[in-house]
Design a protein around this motif. Structure first.
Motif, PDB file in Angstrom:
ATOM      1  N   ALA A  10       0.846  -1.209   0.000  1.00 60.57           N
ATOM      2  CA  ALA A  10       0.000   0.000   0.000  1.00 60.57           C
ATOM      3  C   ALA A  10       0.873   1.248   0.000  1.00 60.57           C
ATOM      4  CB  ALA A  10      -0.924  -0.024   1.228  1.00 60.57           C
ATOM      5  N   ALA A  11       2.001   1.172  -0.692  1.00 62.09           N
ATOM      6  CA  ALA A  11       2.939   2.292  -0.659  1.00 62.09           C
ATOM      7  C   ALA A  11       2.933   3.107  -1.949  1.00 62.09           C
ATOM      8  CB  ALA A  11       4.340   1.773  -0.373  1.00 62.09           C
ATOM      9  N   GLY A  12       2.061   2.719  -2.888  1.00 70.62           N
ATOM     10  CA  GLY A  12       2.007   3.446  -4.163  1.00 70.62           C
ATOM     11  C   GLY A  12       1.439   4.856  -3.971  1.00 70.62           C
ATOM     12  N   GLY A  14      -0.772   6.372  -5.965  1.00 69.96           N
ATOM     13  CA  GLY A  14      -2.151   6.523  -6.417  1.00 69.96           C
ATOM     14  C   GLY A  14      -2.336   7.680  -7.379  1.00 69.96           C
ATOM     15  N   THR A  15      -1.449   7.796  -8.345  1.00 65.27           N
ATOM     16  CA  THR A  15      -1.494   8.968  -9.236  1.00 65.27           C
ATOM     17  C   THR A  15      -2.748   8.993 -10.115  1.00 65.27           C
ATOM     18  OG1 THR A  15      -0.171   7.778 -10.854  1.00 65.27           O
ATOM     19  CG2 THR A  15       1.011   9.244  -9.367  1.00 65.27           C
ATOM     20  N   ARG A  16      -3.329   7.796 -10.373  1.00 68.76           N
ATOM     21  CA  ARG A  16      -4.532   7.789 -11.221  1.00 68.76           C
ATOM     22  C   ARG A  16      -5.710   8.441 -10.521  1.00 68.76           C
ATOM     23  NH1 ARG A  16      -5.579   1.860 -11.998  1.00 68.76           N
ATOM     24  NH2 ARG A  16      -4.267   1.775 -10.164  1.00 68.76           N
ATOM     25  N   PHE A  17      -5.605   8.601  -9.201  1.00 70.50           N
ATOM     26  CA  PHE A  17      -6.740   9.125  -8.455  1.00 70.50           C
ATOM     27  C   PHE A  17      -6.486  10.518  -7.891  1.00 70.50           C
ATOM     28  CE2 PHE A  17     -10.505   6.444  -7.162  1.00 70.50           C
ATOM     29  CZ  PHE A  17     -11.353   7.530  -7.055  1.00 70.50           C
ATOM     30  N   PRO A  25      -4.362   8.501   1.559  1.00 69.27           N
ATOM     31  CA  PRO A  25      -3.966   7.283   0.845  1.00 69.27           C
ATOM     32  C   PRO A  25      -5.128   6.725   0.028  1.00 69.27           C
ATOM     33  CG  PRO A  25      -3.514   7.082   3.204  1.00 69.27           C
ATOM     34  CD  PRO A  25      -4.237   8.376   3.005  1.00 69.27           C
ATOM     35  N   LYS A  26      -4.821   6.246  -1.164  1.00 70.50           N
ATOM     36  CA  LYS A  26      -5.846   5.643  -2.033  1.00 70.50           C
ATOM     37  C   LYS A  26      -6.620   4.566  -1.279  1.00 70.50           C
ATOM     38  CE  LYS A  26      -4.092   2.827  -5.168  1.00 70.50           C
ATOM     39  NZ  LYS A  26      -3.493   2.357  -6.440  1.00 70.50           N
ATOM     40  N   GLU A  27      -5.912   3.802  -0.468  1.00 69.94           N
ATOM     41  CA  GLU A  27      -6.521   2.685   0.277  1.00 69.94           C
ATOM     42  C   GLU A  27      -7.556   3.161   1.278  1.00 69.94           C
ATOM     43  OE1 GLU A  27      -3.257   3.332  -0.025  1.00 69.94           O
ATOM     44  OE2 GLU A  27      -2.641   1.711  -1.368  1.00 69.94           O
ATOM     45  N   ARG A 102       7.766  -0.345   6.092  1.00 68.86           N
ATOM     46  CA  ARG A 102       7.689   0.731   5.102  1.00 68.86           C
ATOM     47  C   ARG A 102       8.551   0.450   3.882  1.00 68.86           C
ATOM     48  NH1 ARG A 102       5.812   6.100   7.662  1.00 68.86           N
ATOM     49  NH2 ARG A 102       6.615   7.171   5.859  1.00 68.86           N
ATOM     50  N   GLN A 103       8.037   0.863   2.756  1.00 74.91           N
ATOM     51  CA  GLN A 103       8.825   0.882   1.535  1.00 74.91           C
ATOM     52  C   GLN A 103       9.298   2.325   1.409  1.00 74.91           C
ATOM     53  OE1 GLN A 103       6.638   0.569  -2.148  1.00 74.91           O
ATOM     54  NE2 GLN A 103       8.354  -0.297  -3.262  1.00 74.91           N
ATOM     55  N   LYS A 104      10.598   2.533   1.461  1.00 74.97           N
ATOM     56  CA  LYS A 104      11.086   3.921   1.548  1.00 74.97           C
ATOM     57  C   LYS A 104      10.784   4.729   0.301  1.00 74.97           C
ATOM     58  CE  LYS A 104      14.556   2.823   4.939  1.00 74.97           C
ATOM     59  NZ  LYS A 104      15.823   2.096   4.917  1.00 74.97           N
ATOM     60  N   LEU A 107       9.330   1.890  -5.535  1.00 73.75           N
ATOM     61  CA  LEU A 107      10.145   1.371  -6.652  1.00 73.75           C
ATOM     62  C   LEU A 107       9.438   0.249  -7.402  1.00 73.75           C
ATOM     63  CD1 LEU A 107      13.670   1.381  -4.925  1.00 73.75           C
ATOM     64  CD2 LEU A 107      12.713   3.083  -6.478  1.00 73.75           C
ATOM     65  N   GLY A 108       8.155   0.035  -7.082  1.00 68.46           N
ATOM     66  CA  GLY A 108       7.399  -0.988  -7.810  1.00 68.46           C
ATOM     67  C   GLY A 108       6.785  -2.024  -6.891  1.00 68.46           C
ATOM     68  N   LEU A 109       5.786  -2.738  -7.436  1.00 74.37           N
ATOM     69  CA  LEU A 109       5.067  -3.745  -6.646  1.00 74.37           C
ATOM     70  C   LEU A 109       6.003  -4.862  -6.180  1.00 74.37           C
ATOM     71  CD1 LEU A 109       2.487  -5.054  -5.574  1.00 74.37           C
ATOM     72  CD2 LEU A 109       2.047  -5.944  -7.874  1.00 74.37           C
TER      73      LEU A 109
HETATM   74  P1  UTP Z   1      -0.626   0.602  -8.757  1.00 74.29           P
HETATM   75  O1  UTP Z   1      -0.179   0.164 -10.080  1.00 74.29           O
HETATM   76  O2  UTP Z   1      -2.094   0.760  -8.522  1.00 74.29           O
HETATM   77  O3  UTP Z   1       0.173   1.937  -8.412  1.00 74.29           O
HETATM   78  O4  UTP Z   1      -0.001  -0.384  -7.697  1.00 74.29           O
HETATM   79  P2  UTP Z   1      -0.213   3.139  -7.481  1.00 74.29           P
HETATM   80  O5  UTP Z   1       1.001   3.989  -7.355  1.00 74.29           O
HETATM   81  O6  UTP Z   1      -0.819   2.705  -6.192  1.00 74.29           O
HETATM   82  O7  UTP Z   1      -1.343   3.895  -8.286  1.00 74.29           O
HETATM   83  P3  UTP Z   1      -1.281   4.690  -9.669  1.00 74.29           P
HETATM   84  O8  UTP Z   1      -1.127   3.659 -10.739  1.00 74.29           O
HETATM   85  O9  UTP Z   1      -0.153   5.657  -9.584  1.00 74.29           O
HETATM   86  O10 UTP Z   1      -2.599   5.376  -9.708  1.00 74.29           O
HETATM   87  C1  UTP Z   1      -0.588  -1.606  -7.347  1.00 74.29           C
HETATM   88  C2  UTP Z   1      -0.433  -1.831  -5.860  1.00 74.29           C
HETATM   89  O11 UTP Z   1       0.937  -1.911  -5.498  1.00 74.29           O
HETATM   90  C3  UTP Z   1       1.253  -0.968  -4.497  1.00 74.29           C
HETATM   91  C4  UTP Z   1       0.176   0.086  -4.562  1.00 74.29           C
HETATM   92  O12 UTP Z   1      -0.013   0.699  -3.311  1.00 74.29           O
HETATM   93  C5  UTP Z   1      -1.036  -0.719  -5.020  1.00 74.29           C
HETATM   94  O13 UTP Z   1      -1.700  -1.338  -3.931  1.00 74.29           O
HETATM   95  N1  UTP Z   1       2.591  -0.440  -4.764  1.00 74.29           N
HETATM   96  C6  UTP Z   1       2.933  -0.046  -6.026  1.00 74.29           C
HETATM   97  C7  UTP Z   1       3.499  -0.317  -3.734  1.00 74.29           C
HETATM   98  O14 UTP Z   1       3.212  -0.656  -2.563  1.00 74.29           O
HETATM   99  N2  UTP Z   1       4.735   0.175  -4.001  1.00 74.29           N
HETATM  100  C8  UTP Z   1       5.103   0.550  -5.246  1.00 74.29           C
HETATM  101  O15 UTP Z   1       6.260   0.974  -5.429  1.00 74.29           O
HETATM  102  C9  UTP Z   1       4.165   0.439  -6.285  1.00 74.29           C
END
Ligand code: UTP
Length: 285
Positions: A10-12, A14-17, A25-27, A102-104, A107-109
């Protein structure tokens, strides 16, 4: 081997939103009356998982606060005699055992999952993406745990998508070996020329070997360390399966998917159903 732990990346950002996700947080966006991530945590609990490991990052402390107990709020609700609401609030903090790391940097899923290595240890584990909301009779991760009993290996959840949308997903090519089950032959993240329409959805069961594999995975699409790329490497050493789940999935991390999910879930709630149906009818669409 039993699956007990569930990792929730849950560290992304959420740029689409955006702009909703600038400070929230998107979550934590609300689906009817609960934050998105609570639905997925409940799915994990209902499937019999015992521990949820949430990978958080900058600006994500609202997630920890949500699943923590809230002494002041509990006292206030008690004083005001709001026992029903108090029950709902207490239930959230007692849902399941939580751990956080935490993911600092995002850097990706794949990289986010690697952050859970020490907390998971040497056992197979589940991964749930909190913004993939799936309405199903049996929790999807539970369906997959059942498949794991027969095929004890990494399993990705898939759904058939229209060919025209396949380039937006991780795509699996595989050989069907049982109803709803495929032995994976190849996987590719957001391919320019998709070889199939089996799209990877945010539920996985992974063997612990995935951690070393992620460490060996180079950044791929978008410069991110992709789980799909790691699974492709893992495939050289062990089988990977794809499971076509039973249920309806909403991409709630996307604006239109989120709006649809709100309507669908509100229509299922007895207290809202009648009025919402009437309203939708009034719109004459
Ligand atoms: P998303 O592709 O939905 O990326 O990641 P995001 O950053 O959350 O959203 P957008 O695309 O910019 O709108 C799929 C899942 O992986 C997590 C996100 O939190 C989401 O649950 N994730 C993604 C991480 O935890 N770390 C990352 O570096 C990337």
């Amino acid at each position: 081997m039993m699956i007990k732990k569930a990792v929730f990346p849950a560290a992304g950002f959420g740029t689409r939103f955006l702009p909703a996700t600038k400070a929230i947080p998107k979550e934590m966006l609300t689906l009817v009356d609960k934050p998105l991530i609570q639905y997925t945590v409940e799915e994990a609990k209902n499937a019999g998982l015992e521990e949820v490991i949430i990978i958080t990052g900058m600006g994500k402390c609202a997630i920890e606060n949500h699943f923590d107990s809230s002494f002041e709020l509990e006292v206030l609700l008690k004083e005001r005699g709001k026992h029903e609401t108090l029950g709902v609030i207490n239930e959230i903090s007692n849902l399941i055992q939580f751990a956080y790391t935490r993911q600092k940097r995002p850097l990706g899923l794949g990289h986010a999952i690697l952050c859970a290595k020490a907390l998971v240890g040497a056992e197979p584990f589940a991964v749930l993406l909190g913004d993939d909301i799936i309405d199903s009779r049996v929790p999807v991760i539970g369906q997959m745990m059942k498949v794991f009993e027969r095929y004890p290996a990494s399993i990705v959840a898939v759904q058939k998508v229209p060919r025209s949308k396949a380039h937006l997903y991780g795509i699996v090519t595989g050989e069907r070996i049982a109803p709803r089950i495929y032995r994976v032959v190849d996987l590719e993240e957001k391919p320019k020329k998709p070889k199939s329409n089996l799209a990877i959805i945010g539920r996985y069961i992974l063997t612990p070997e995935i951690f070393d594999t992620i460490e060996r995975t180079k950044p791929g699409r978008g410069g991110e360390i992709q789980l799909t790329d790691a699974l492709r490497i893992l495939l050289k050493d062990e089988p990977v399966y794809a499971y076509e789940f039973e249920g309806e999935r909403f991409d709630a991390g996307d604006k239109i998917g989120f709006i649809k999910a709100n309507i669908a879930f509100a229509l299922k709630r007895p207290e809202f159903r009648r009025e919402l149906r009437r309203y939708l009818k009034e719109l004459g669409i």
